[in-house]
Design a protein around this motif. Structure first.
Motif, PDB file in Angstrom:
ATOM      1  N   GLY A 100     -34.739  22.796  -2.313  1.00  0.00           N
ATOM      2  CA  GLY A 100     -34.323  21.858  -1.265  1.00  0.00           C
ATOM      3  C   GLY A 100     -33.280  22.446  -0.335  1.00  0.00           C
ATOM      4  O   GLY A 100     -33.336  22.248   0.885  1.00  0.00           O
ATOM      5  N   GLN A 110     -43.455  17.389  -4.858  1.00  0.00           N
ATOM      6  CA  GLN A 110     -42.283  17.223  -3.999  1.00  0.00           C
ATOM      7  C   GLN A 110     -42.287  18.235  -2.855  1.00  0.00           C
ATOM      8  O   GLN A 110     -42.016  17.885  -1.701  1.00  0.00           O
ATOM      9  CB  GLN A 110     -41.003  17.376  -4.817  1.00  0.00           C
ATOM     10  CG  GLN A 110     -39.741  17.307  -3.962  1.00  0.00           C
ATOM     11  CD  GLN A 110     -38.484  17.441  -4.779  1.00  0.00           C
ATOM     12  OE1 GLN A 110     -38.508  17.248  -6.001  1.00  0.00           O
ATOM     13  NE2 GLN A 110     -37.378  17.763  -4.138  1.00  0.00           N
ATOM     14  N   SER A 143     -42.608  17.410   1.076  1.00  0.00           N
ATOM     15  CA  SER A 143     -41.557  17.869   1.990  1.00  0.00           C
ATOM     16  C   SER A 143     -42.157  18.626   3.174  1.00  0.00           C
ATOM     17  O   SER A 143     -41.742  18.436   4.328  1.00  0.00           O
ATOM     18  CB  SER A 143     -40.564  18.760   1.241  1.00  0.00           C
ATOM     19  OG  SER A 143     -39.928  18.055   0.201  1.00  0.00           O
ATOM     20  N   TYR A 186     -42.467  17.426   7.253  1.00  0.00           N
ATOM     21  CA  TYR A 186     -42.045  18.296   8.351  1.00  0.00           C
ATOM     22  C   TYR A 186     -43.119  18.309   9.440  1.00  0.00           C
ATOM     23  O   TYR A 186     -42.816  18.220  10.635  1.00  0.00           O
ATOM     24  CB  TYR A 186     -41.808  19.715   7.833  1.00  0.00           C
ATOM     25  CG  TYR A 186     -40.806  20.493   8.636  1.00  0.00           C
ATOM     26  CD1 TYR A 186     -39.583  20.840   8.098  1.00  0.00           C
ATOM     27  CD2 TYR A 186     -41.063  20.869   9.960  1.00  0.00           C
ATOM     28  CE1 TYR A 186     -38.645  21.551   8.829  1.00  0.00           C
ATOM     29  CE2 TYR A 186     -40.138  21.571  10.698  1.00  0.00           C
ATOM     30  CZ  TYR A 186     -38.930  21.908  10.128  1.00  0.00           C
ATOM     31  OH  TYR A 186     -38.002  22.593  10.867  1.00  0.00           O
ATOM     32  N   TYR A 211     -36.289  11.298  -4.134  1.00  0.00           N
ATOM     33  CA  TYR A 211     -36.079  12.250  -3.048  1.00  0.00           C
ATOM     34  C   TYR A 211     -36.794  11.809  -1.777  1.00  0.00           C
ATOM     35  O   TYR A 211     -36.426  12.219  -0.668  1.00  0.00           O
ATOM     36  CB  TYR A 211     -36.560  13.644  -3.460  1.00  0.00           C
ATOM     37  CG  TYR A 211     -38.054  13.740  -3.657  1.00  0.00           C
ATOM     38  CD1 TYR A 211     -38.902  14.011  -2.584  1.00  0.00           C
ATOM     39  CD2 TYR A 211     -38.626  13.544  -4.909  1.00  0.00           C
ATOM     40  CE1 TYR A 211     -40.273  14.084  -2.761  1.00  0.00           C
ATOM     41  CE2 TYR A 211     -39.996  13.623  -5.096  1.00  0.00           C
ATOM     42  CZ  TYR A 211     -40.815  13.894  -4.028  1.00  0.00           C
ATOM     43  OH  TYR A 211     -42.171  13.953  -4.206  1.00  0.00           O
ATOM     44  N   CYS A 212     -37.824  10.969  -1.933  1.00  0.00           N
ATOM     45  CA  CYS A 212     -38.556  10.469  -0.765  1.00  0.00           C
ATOM     46  C   CYS A 212     -37.651   9.662   0.161  1.00  0.00           C
ATOM     47  O   CYS A 212     -37.911   9.584   1.368  1.00  0.00           O
ATOM     48  CB  CYS A 212     -39.742   9.611  -1.205  1.00  0.00           C
ATOM     49  SG  CYS A 212     -41.099  10.553  -1.953  1.00  0.00           S
ATOM     50  N   LEU A 270     -36.288  12.078   2.614  1.00  0.00           N
ATOM     51  CA  LEU A 270     -37.262  12.408   3.645  1.00  0.00           C
ATOM     52  C   LEU A 270     -37.453  11.244   4.612  1.00  0.00           C
ATOM     53  O   LEU A 270     -37.693  11.454   5.807  1.00  0.00           O
ATOM     54  CB  LEU A 270     -38.602  12.775   2.997  1.00  0.00           C
ATOM     55  CG  LEU A 270     -38.592  14.013   2.096  1.00  0.00           C
ATOM     56  CD1 LEU A 270     -39.955  14.215   1.452  1.00  0.00           C
ATOM     57  CD2 LEU A 270     -38.188  15.252   2.881  1.00  0.00           C
ATOM     58  N   TYR A 282     -33.667  16.846   4.212  1.00  0.00           N
ATOM     59  CA  TYR A 282     -33.638  17.707   3.031  1.00  0.00           C
ATOM     60  C   TYR A 282     -32.277  17.650   2.343  1.00  0.00           C
ATOM     61  O   TYR A 282     -32.198  17.649   1.108  1.00  0.00           O
ATOM     62  CB  TYR A 282     -33.956  19.152   3.424  1.00  0.00           C
ATOM     63  CG  TYR A 282     -35.386  19.369   3.855  1.00  0.00           C
ATOM     64  CD1 TYR A 282     -36.438  18.687   3.250  1.00  0.00           C
ATOM     65  CD2 TYR A 282     -35.701  20.264   4.878  1.00  0.00           C
ATOM     66  CE1 TYR A 282     -37.749  18.886   3.642  1.00  0.00           C
ATOM     67  CE2 TYR A 282     -37.016  20.475   5.271  1.00  0.00           C
ATOM     68  CZ  TYR A 282     -38.031  19.778   4.654  1.00  0.00           C
ATOM     69  OH  TYR A 282     -39.335  19.980   5.048  1.00  0.00           O
ATOM     70  N   GLY A 319     -32.126  14.525   0.365  1.00  0.00           N
ATOM     71  CA  GLY A 319     -32.921  14.658  -0.851  1.00  0.00           C
ATOM     72  C   GLY A 319     -32.204  15.464  -1.921  1.00  0.00           C
ATOM     73  O   GLY A 319     -32.242  15.108  -3.109  1.00  0.00           O
TER      74      GLY A 319
END
Length: 208
Positions: free
Chosen positions: A34, A89, A93, A97, A152-153, A156, A187, A190
């Motif tokens: 990350g 993940q 990610s 992007y 972690y979403c 994002l 990021y 996250g």
């Protein structure tokens, strides 16, 4: 207390921890991935401000995506049998992007070709970009609330939501660097979320 009872108690504690979602399938290595994505996105934002050639601008998001794949490869070499959730993940990610980049391109096209297009077409370009960002924001938030392993979403989602708010109001000349910068922020968010999860998991394990 007998050894059998202690064993059953430990088994019950493991089940409770799993039910509470305290176990996470990743380690500190995923934080390094990350951080590498964040650093690459931030560097891309700086470079995007300094260069004018469109070919170089288009190459920058590719560099970030390649950095993510390299990070995943190095992580898999260090940890055989990498958990599928970690692979997912990195894939998500990179996908986000691309989503933010496509939205930025939409605003850029609307800004450049806007005077020569009908107002309805310009509005359609803006609506498509906003719709894309809002759709993926909703999907990210829903995924995060469904599983603690995917919190972690939420980081994002910060990128997509900020892109939806800032890209329409800022000068279209800054669409590319803004897209990179917002992904760096996502990021970073996250990494902060997963770092907190790891500390919580370590504390829970120590308590056991």
């Amino acid at each position: 207390m007998s050894d059998d009872e202690l064993g059953r108690l430990k088994s019950d504690l493991d089940v409770m921890r799993g039910a509470m979602g305290l176990h996470v399938p990743f380690g500190k290595g995923v934080l390094a991935v990350g951080i590498s994505l964040m650093a690459t996105a931030a560097l891309a934002a700086v470079v995007s401000l300094l260069v004018e050639r469109d070919s170089l601008q288009q190459a920058l998001p590719t560099a970030v995506m390649v950095a993510g794949l390299i990070g995943l490869f190095l992580r898999s070499r260090r940890t055989p049998g990498l958990d599928p959730e970690v692979v997912n993940q990195v894939a998500v990610s990179i996908c986000i992007y691309g989503v933010v980049w496509v939205a930025a391109c939409g605003y850029l096209i609307a800004g450049i070709a806007g005077p020569s297009l009908e107002p309805s077409r310009t509005a359609a370009l803006h609506a498509s970009s906003v719709g894309l960002l809002l759709t993926f924001s909703f999907l990210l938030v829903r995924s995060a609330f469904r599983s603690r392993q995917r919190h972690y979403c939420l980081g994002l989602a910060v990128s997509t939501l900020l892109a939806g708010m800032l890209l329409p109001v800022l000068d279209w000349h800054y669409s590319y660097p803004l897209a990179h910068g917002l992904m760096a922020v996502g990021y970073l968010a996250g990494v902060a979320i997963q770092s907190a999860q790891l500390r919580e998991a370590v504390a829970s394990h120590a308590a056991d």
